[in-house]
Scaffold this motif. Structure first.
Motif, PDB file in Angstrom:
ATOM      1  N   LEU A  74       2.684   2.216   8.682  1.00 29.80           N
ATOM      2  CA  LEU A  74       2.753   3.197   9.757  1.00 29.80           C
ATOM      3  C   LEU A  74       1.748   2.887  10.857  1.00 29.80           C
ATOM      4  N   PHE A  75       0.596   2.323  10.479  1.00 32.10           N
ATOM      5  CA  PHE A  75      -0.500   2.155  11.430  1.00 32.10           C
ATOM      6  C   PHE A  75      -0.738   0.702  11.841  1.00 32.10           C
ATOM      7  N   LEU A  76      -0.159  -0.246  11.131  1.00 35.02           N
ATOM      8  CA  LEU A  76      -0.400  -1.656  11.428  1.00 35.02           C
ATOM      9  C   LEU A  76       0.846  -2.318  11.988  1.00 35.02           C
ATOM     10  N   SER A  77       0.673  -3.035  13.074  1.00 33.89           N
ATOM     11  CA  SER A  77       1.783  -3.827  13.598  1.00 33.89           C
ATOM     12  C   SER A  77       1.762  -5.234  13.015  1.00 33.89           C
ATOM     13  N   ASP A  78       0.619  -5.641  12.473  1.00 34.68           N
ATOM     14  CA  ASP A  78       0.460  -6.989  11.927  1.00 34.68           C
ATOM     15  C   ASP A  78      -0.272  -6.905  10.591  1.00 34.68           C
ATOM     16  N   MET A  79       0.470  -7.027   9.510  1.00 35.18           N
ATOM     17  CA  MET A  79      -0.104  -6.914   8.173  1.00 35.18           C
ATOM     18  C   MET A  79      -1.200  -7.940   7.933  1.00 35.18           C
ATOM     19  N   LYS A  80      -0.960  -9.178   8.336  1.00 34.20           N
ATOM     20  CA  LYS A  80      -1.924 -10.250   8.089  1.00 34.20           C
ATOM     21  C   LYS A  80      -3.223 -10.001   8.843  1.00 34.20           C
ATOM     22  N   GLU A  81      -3.117  -9.571  10.092  1.00 37.54           N
ATOM     23  CA  GLU A  81      -4.321  -9.270  10.874  1.00 37.54           C
ATOM     24  C   GLU A  81      -5.121  -8.155  10.200  1.00 37.54           C
ATOM     25  N   GLY A  82      -4.434  -7.127   9.749  1.00 36.88           N
ATOM     26  CA  GLY A  82      -5.114  -6.032   9.072  1.00 36.88           C
ATOM     27  C   GLY A  82      -5.796  -6.476   7.799  1.00 36.88           C
ATOM     28  N   ILE A 107      -5.757   3.635   2.504  1.00 40.94           N
ATOM     29  CA  ILE A 107      -4.509   2.921   2.308  1.00 40.94           C
ATOM     30  C   ILE A 107      -3.383   3.910   2.081  1.00 40.94           C
ATOM     31  N   ASP A 108      -2.230   3.621   2.640  1.00 37.22           N
ATOM     32  CA  ASP A 108      -1.088   4.520   2.530  1.00 37.22           C
ATOM     33  C   ASP A 108      -0.429   4.439   1.160  1.00 37.22           C
ATOM     34  N   ILE A 109      -0.107   5.606   0.612  1.00 36.30           N
ATOM     35  CA  ILE A 109       0.882   5.694  -0.461  1.00 36.30           C
ATOM     36  C   ILE A 109       2.232   5.588   0.229  1.00 36.30           C
ATOM     37  N   VAL A 110       3.067   4.644  -0.210  1.00 35.67           N
ATOM     38  CA  VAL A 110       4.249   4.308   0.593  1.00 35.67           C
ATOM     39  C   VAL A 110       5.585   4.706  -0.025  1.00 35.67           C
ATOM     40  N   ASP A 111       5.577   5.232  -1.251  1.00 39.63           N
ATOM     41  CA  ASP A 111       6.832   5.678  -1.844  1.00 39.63           C
ATOM     42  C   ASP A 111       6.563   6.737  -2.901  1.00 39.63           C
ATOM     43  N   HIS A 112       7.609   7.310  -3.430  1.00 39.96           N
ATOM     44  CA  HIS A 112       7.460   8.399  -4.390  1.00 39.96           C
ATOM     45  C   HIS A 112       7.111   7.908  -5.790  1.00 39.96           C
ATOM     46  N   GLU A 113       6.986   6.594  -5.965  1.00 36.54           N
ATOM     47  CA  GLU A 113       6.460   6.037  -7.203  1.00 36.54           C
ATOM     48  C   GLU A 113       4.930   5.950  -7.171  1.00 36.54           C
ATOM     49  N   GLY A 114       4.347   6.242  -6.021  1.00 34.50           N
ATOM     50  CA  GLY A 114       2.891   6.179  -5.890  1.00 34.50           C
ATOM     51  C   GLY A 114       2.364   4.796  -5.593  1.00 34.50           C
ATOM     52  N   ASN A 115       3.237   3.877  -5.179  1.00 33.64           N
ATOM     53  CA  ASN A 115       2.781   2.535  -4.815  1.00 33.64           C
ATOM     54  C   ASN A 115       2.006   2.578  -3.501  1.00 33.64           C
ATOM     55  N   LEU A 116       1.059   1.645  -3.383  1.00 38.31           N
ATOM     56  CA  LEU A 116       0.230   1.566  -2.180  1.00 38.31           C
ATOM     57  C   LEU A 116       0.723   0.458  -1.264  1.00 38.31           C
ATOM     58  N   ALA A 117       0.340   0.530  -0.011  1.00 36.92           N
ATOM     59  CA  ALA A 117       0.845  -0.364   1.029  1.00 36.92           C
ATOM     60  C   ALA A 117       0.752  -1.830   0.628  1.00 36.92           C
ATOM     61  N   TYR A 118       1.848  -2.536   0.847  1.00 40.58           N
ATOM     62  CA  TYR A 118       1.948  -3.985   0.647  1.00 40.58           C
ATOM     63  C   TYR A 118       1.718  -4.396  -0.809  1.00 40.58           C
ATOM     64  N   TYR A 119       2.060  -3.514  -1.721  1.00 39.92           N
ATOM     65  CA  TYR A 119       1.990  -3.852  -3.152  1.00 39.92           C
ATOM     66  C   TYR A 119       2.999  -4.939  -3.515  1.00 39.92           C
ATOM     67  N   ASP A 120       4.023  -5.089  -2.678  1.00 38.01           N
ATOM     68  CA  ASP A 120       5.106  -6.028  -2.958  1.00 38.01           C
ATOM     69  C   ASP A 120       5.058  -7.273  -2.067  1.00 38.01           C
ATOM     70  N   VAL A 145      -1.009  -8.594  -1.252  1.00 40.73           N
ATOM     71  CA  VAL A 145      -1.827  -8.198  -0.106  1.00 40.73           C
ATOM     72  C   VAL A 145      -2.652  -6.958  -0.459  1.00 40.73           C
ATOM     73  N   GLN A 146      -2.025  -6.024  -1.158  1.00 40.07           N
ATOM     74  CA  GLN A 146      -2.759  -4.824  -1.590  1.00 40.07           C
ATOM     75  C   GLN A 146      -4.002  -5.208  -2.390  1.00 40.07           C
ATOM     76  N   GLU A 147      -3.848  -6.081  -3.369  1.00 42.52           N
ATOM     77  CA  GLU A 147      -4.988  -6.497  -4.187  1.00 42.52           C
ATOM     78  C   GLU A 147      -6.025  -7.233  -3.360  1.00 42.52           C
ATOM     79  N   ARG A 148      -5.566  -8.101  -2.469  1.00 43.78           N
ATOM     80  CA  ARG A 148      -6.491  -8.881  -1.630  1.00 43.78           C
ATOM     81  C   ARG A 148      -7.400  -7.956  -0.831  1.00 43.78           C
ATOM     82  N   VAL A 149      -6.840  -6.890  -0.280  1.00 42.22           N
ATOM     83  CA  VAL A 149      -7.624  -5.947   0.520  1.00 42.22           C
ATOM     84  C   VAL A 149      -8.511  -5.079  -0.354  1.00 42.22           C
ATOM     85  N   LEU A 150      -7.945  -4.506  -1.413  1.00 41.86           N
ATOM     86  CA  LEU A 150      -8.697  -3.529  -2.194  1.00 41.86           C
ATOM     87  C   LEU A 150      -9.821  -4.157  -3.002  1.00 41.86           C
TER      88      LEU A 150
END
Length: 254
Positions: free
Chosen positions: A46-54, A79-92, A103-108
């Motif tokens: 929702l807030f990032l236009s460029d995942m890699k830059e973020g 970090i955003d919760i992105v679905d009703h399974e409770g996954n966090l942004a860029y978990y996939d 990407v989620q792990e790399r950031v967190l």
């Protein structure tokens, strides 16, 4: 009167709708007698236009000193919760620098404090109370997550007691976000705080500052907590010492 010596939800100019640098945030916090802040800029589609830059922007905060302008500065993220399974942004999404992790792990892994929040948008609409409850429970069980952010204003109603019981089991924190009280009387922050008090669940009282001058300002949240006689010992961020007894800042080995 409660004394809250840390503010664990502060945004910098990396968040494109915030207006202060990290140094400006730290300098103002020092002037208010705040001993620690966490820089928790948004990370999610929702807030990032460029995942890699973020990813690189937040990950590179490891270069920052622990203390700036006399204030302990924790490297954090909202970090955003992105679905009703409770996954966090860029978990996939695989990390471009290490395809063995996401990407989620790399950031967190680079963060000392992680807030997981819901920000509904066109690709993530409210569903049922059962689904929202499962979403928050699964987010709480994510080992990187320290705090569930502003669930009182997210617009996704959930079974409060079920979620809070998991928060207590997992030794996680529920945020009472001062900015939520600007959203109107329909917010359920008071109900959440009352049940936290009754169930013995820790909270964090945060400003959600998007400009330095709001750091450490919790007047509306504190007025509500005083009204319900919230137990001071359950405020996890009353001091840096207390906060560090609750959260695990070294997430590199999770």
């Amino acid at each position: 009167m409660y004394q809250i010596k840390t503010d664990m939800h502060v945004h910098s100019i990396f968040t494109n709708h915030a207006y202060s640098t990290i140094e400006e945030n730290a300098r103002y916090a020092n002037s208010q007698g705040i001993e620690a802040i966490a820089i928790t800029d948004h990370f999610g589609p929702l807030f990032l236009s460029d995942m890699k830059e973020g990813m690189f922007q937040i990950g590179n905060r490891v270069i920052l000193p622990e203390e700036i302008c006399g204030v302990r500065v924790l490297k954090g993220v909202e970090i955003d919760i992105v679905d009703h399974e409770g996954n966090l942004a860029y978990y996939d999404k695989k990390s471009p620098t290490n395809p063995e992790i996401t990407v989620q792990e790399r950031v967190l892994q680079s963060c000392e404090l992680v807030i997981a929040s819901v920000h509904p948008w066109e690709k993530f609409r409210p569903a049922t109370k059962v689904e929202h409850t499962k979403m928050y429970i699964n987010a709480l069980r994510n080992p990187y997550v320290d705090i569930i952010g502003h669930s009182g204003r997210a617009g996704m109603e959930y079974e409060i007691d079920e979620v809070l019981k998991v928060a207590k089991e997992e030794n996680k924190i529920i945020e009472i976000n001062n900015h939520s009280f600007d959203m109107g009387p329909s917010m359920i922050c008071k109900t959440i705080a009352e049940r936290c008090a009754e169930l013995g669940v820790s909270i964090a009282v945060n400003s959600d500052a998007h400009f330095a001058y709001y750091i450490g300002h919790y007047d509306k949240a504190l007025a509500m907590l005083e009204e319900i006689h919230f137990p001071e010992e359950l405020i996890a961020n009353a001091s840096l010492e207390r906060l560090l007894r609750v959260i695990r800042t070294d997430k590199s080995h999770i």
